[in-house]
Design a protein around this motif. Sequence first.
Motif, PDB file in Angstrom:
ATOM      1  N   HIS A 200       0.837  -1.207   0.000  1.00  0.00           N
ATOM      2  CA  HIS A 200       0.000   0.000   0.000  1.00  0.00           C
ATOM      3  C   HIS A 200       0.876   1.263   0.000  1.00  0.00           C
ATOM      4  O   HIS A 200       1.949   1.267  -0.565  1.00  0.00           O
ATOM      5  CB  HIS A 200      -0.983  -0.044   1.168  1.00  0.00           C
ATOM      6  CG  HIS A 200      -1.799  -1.297   1.180  1.00  0.00           C
ATOM      7  ND1 HIS A 200      -2.836  -1.527   0.300  1.00  0.00           N
ATOM      8  CD2 HIS A 200      -1.687  -2.432   1.934  1.00  0.00           C
ATOM      9  CE1 HIS A 200      -3.350  -2.730   0.530  1.00  0.00           C
ATOM     10  NE2 HIS A 200      -2.669  -3.301   1.506  1.00  0.00           N
ATOM     11  N   ASP A 204      -3.397   5.041  -0.794  1.00  0.00           N
ATOM     12  CA  ASP A 204      -3.924   3.720  -0.455  1.00  0.00           C
ATOM     13  C   ASP A 204      -3.436   3.340   0.938  1.00  0.00           C
ATOM     14  O   ASP A 204      -2.295   2.911   1.107  1.00  0.00           O
ATOM     15  CB  ASP A 204      -3.459   2.695  -1.492  1.00  0.00           C
ATOM     16  CG  ASP A 204      -3.913   1.282  -1.176  1.00  0.00           C
ATOM     17  OD1 ASP A 204      -4.774   1.112  -0.283  1.00  0.00           O
ATOM     18  OD2 ASP A 204      -3.392   0.343  -1.813  1.00  0.00           O
ATOM     19  N   SER A 205      -4.295   3.500   1.926  1.00  0.00           N
ATOM     20  CA  SER A 205      -3.873   3.230   3.306  1.00  0.00           C
ATOM     21  C   SER A 205      -3.872   1.745   3.640  1.00  0.00           C
ATOM     22  O   SER A 205      -3.294   1.328   4.643  1.00  0.00           O
ATOM     23  CB  SER A 205      -4.788   3.963   4.293  1.00  0.00           C
ATOM     24  OG  SER A 205      -6.112   3.450   4.208  1.00  0.00           O
ATOM     25  N   SER A 208      -7.252  -0.778   7.983  1.00  0.00           N
ATOM     26  CA  SER A 208      -7.107   0.108   9.148  1.00  0.00           C
ATOM     27  C   SER A 208      -7.884  -0.490  10.315  1.00  0.00           C
ATOM     28  O   SER A 208      -8.843  -1.234  10.141  1.00  0.00           O
ATOM     29  CB  SER A 208      -7.620   1.508   8.822  1.00  0.00           C
ATOM     30  OG  SER A 208      -8.997   1.477   8.464  1.00  0.00           O
ATOM     31  N   MET A 212      -4.721   2.470  13.699  1.00  0.00           N
ATOM     32  CA  MET A 212      -3.539   2.326  12.847  1.00  0.00           C
ATOM     33  C   MET A 212      -3.925   2.088  11.396  1.00  0.00           C
ATOM     34  O   MET A 212      -5.024   1.600  11.113  1.00  0.00           O
ATOM     35  CB  MET A 212      -2.658   1.178  13.341  1.00  0.00           C
ATOM     36  CG  MET A 212      -1.924   1.474  14.642  1.00  0.00           C
ATOM     37  SD  MET A 212      -0.963   0.059  15.184  1.00  0.00           S
ATOM     38  CE  MET A 212      -2.261  -0.997  15.796  1.00  0.00           C
ATOM     39  N   ALA A 213      -2.989   2.411  10.489  1.00  0.00           N
ATOM     40  CA  ALA A 213      -3.168   2.149   9.059  1.00  0.00           C
ATOM     41  C   ALA A 213      -2.112   1.150   8.603  1.00  0.00           C
ATOM     42  O   ALA A 213      -0.944   1.232   9.006  1.00  0.00           O
ATOM     43  CB  ALA A 213      -3.040   3.444   8.258  1.00  0.00           C
ATOM     44  N   GLU A 214      -2.517   0.205   7.764  1.00  0.00           N
ATOM     45  CA  GLU A 214      -1.611  -0.839   7.292  1.00  0.00           C
ATOM     46  C   GLU A 214      -0.375  -0.251   6.610  1.00  0.00           C
ATOM     47  O   GLU A 214       0.743  -0.737   6.808  1.00  0.00           O
ATOM     48  CB  GLU A 214      -2.347  -1.767   6.318  1.00  0.00           C
ATOM     49  CG  GLU A 214      -1.478  -2.894   5.771  1.00  0.00           C
ATOM     50  CD  GLU A 214      -2.215  -3.808   4.815  1.00  0.00           C
ATOM     51  OE1 GLU A 214      -1.613  -4.805   4.359  1.00  0.00           O
ATOM     52  OE2 GLU A 214      -3.393  -3.523   4.500  1.00  0.00           O
ATOM     53  N   LYS A 215      -0.564   0.805   5.806  1.00  0.00           N
ATOM     54  CA  LYS A 215       0.556   1.355   5.034  1.00  0.00           C
ATOM     55  C   LYS A 215       1.708   1.812   5.935  1.00  0.00           C
ATOM     56  O   LYS A 215       2.878   1.736   5.550  1.00  0.00           O
ATOM     57  CB  LYS A 215       0.090   2.514   4.161  1.00  0.00           C
ATOM     58  CG  LYS A 215      -0.326   3.776   4.930  1.00  0.00           C
ATOM     59  CD  LYS A 215      -0.619   4.925   3.984  1.00  0.00           C
ATOM     60  CE  LYS A 215      -0.932   6.216   4.761  1.00  0.00           C
ATOM     61  NZ  LYS A 215      -1.146   7.353   3.837  1.00  0.00           N
ATOM     62  N   ASN A 216       1.380   2.284   7.135  1.00  0.00           N
ATOM     63  CA  ASN A 216       2.418   2.749   8.050  1.00  0.00           C
ATOM     64  C   ASN A 216       3.162   1.596   8.711  1.00  0.00           C
ATOM     65  O   ASN A 216       4.385   1.652   8.912  1.00  0.00           O
ATOM     66  CB  ASN A 216       1.808   3.658   9.117  1.00  0.00           C
ATOM     67  CG  ASN A 216       1.209   4.924   8.526  1.00  0.00           C
ATOM     68  OD1 ASN A 216       1.691   5.426   7.510  1.00  0.00           O
ATOM     69  ND2 ASN A 216       0.156   5.437   9.154  1.00  0.00           N
ATOM     70  N   ASP A 244       5.994   7.483   2.204  1.00  0.00           N
ATOM     71  CA  ASP A 244       4.539   7.327   2.072  1.00  0.00           C
ATOM     72  C   ASP A 244       4.098   7.657   0.642  1.00  0.00           C
ATOM     73  O   ASP A 244       3.426   8.660   0.390  1.00  0.00           O
ATOM     74  CB  ASP A 244       3.832   8.225   3.077  1.00  0.00           C
ATOM     75  CG  ASP A 244       2.325   7.932   3.143  1.00  0.00           C
ATOM     76  OD1 ASP A 244       1.914   6.847   2.669  1.00  0.00           O
ATOM     77  OD2 ASP A 244       1.577   8.789   3.653  1.00  0.00           O
ATOM     78  N   SER A 271      -6.519  -8.159   7.820  1.00  0.00           N
ATOM     79  CA  SER A 271      -7.699  -7.588   8.483  1.00  0.00           C
ATOM     80  C   SER A 271      -8.912  -8.462   8.218  1.00  0.00           C
ATOM     81  O   SER A 271      -9.090  -8.982   7.121  1.00  0.00           O
ATOM     82  CB  SER A 271      -7.967  -6.165   7.976  1.00  0.00           C
ATOM     83  OG  SER A 271      -9.083  -5.601   8.643  1.00  0.00           O
TER      84      SER A 271
END
Length: 378
Positions: A200, A204-205, A208, A212-216, A244, A271
């Motif tokens: 991601h 595109d996050s 979540s 939290m967001a998966e991309k982070n 990012d 998720s």
Amino acid sequence: MKVKRIVSIFAVLLLCTCLITPISTDAAARVRVRTVKGVTSSYNGRMSYCYVNGQKRKLTKYPIFKKAGAYMGPVGAILKNSKLKVKATAKGDKLTLTYGPNTVIVREDSRTAVTNGQKSTMGAPVVHGTYTATGKRRWIVPLNSVCTRLGINYKLSNGKIYISGTTQSSSNNTTGGTTTTKPSTTSSKEKIKIVIDAGHGGSDSGASGNGMAEKNLTLAIVLAAKRSFDNDSRFQVSYTRTADTYPSLSQRANLANNRDADMFLCVHINSASASARGTETLWSKGRNSATKKNGLTSKELATAMQKAAVAATGFKNRGLVDRPNLYVLRHTKMPACLIEYGFISNKTEAARMKANKSVYGKALYNAVVNLMKKEGRY
């Protein structure tokens, strides 16, 4: 009549013996070696020849075989008495190999090599033993590991081994010296090439949950792995993103293909429901053969990554999952897998993933190192 009866009985007994005696179909493909300590072992992966500086070296009497995932070969026939003319000196359980400015010291039954005074771990332990088929005793070493440390090029392609380097012969050198290649750990063409994809990113996050967001999370894990890879000269690693941003799926796959990577690793977070839990690794069963490279398959890669990820997270082991329709698994041309570390939708797992991103990155690096050692490439 009595003679005929005896012959008939003998024939029946011979037939029965043939029927009850198992026939070994792969005995000729295995290599039996007895160590100086008297232990005899049988190995597969037999090769009766290899290529050294373009010359086919026949090894019928002392063939190459596979031990601990590494191809093992006799020092004398391949390195010492070939055009490479590597100097080999044995004393007790110690073997010293010299090629140009590089000296490698190894010992029987040990994976440790001392290269120009620096210790490192080879892909398999050295064997000093007798080929039982011919009674020939030889020093047998993990070829890729030793060649790499001596500065000799090693390549496994289409089931054949190719070894090449500078001919070590002072008689052909008018200056009285010798020239040699540098150890391949410093040569980019000999590095293990990897592409790592943080799932991601940008707009595109991904998934979540629990703040939290998966991309982070994926980016943090990859950057942690990067810190380890940056300090290891054996690898040439490319990243689909280190910030990012959002590379398209085709850009991610194309990066791996254009770099002719040895493996493609994709980092993701799962998720589902709040009760869903565990670690799993996705791969493409249908492309396992098509993506095989240097003896490594996608299944072997996925298995190694799953084992390491489960050990790092401590989460339930959900195993390998066949996902043939995932774009990056369908369009990459090398062993590839996608690691789902845990469920962001699960409060407990989300908290643990947030706290252990660096641990997962380090574990990913260690998993690749251990796999390459097993394959005899590290």
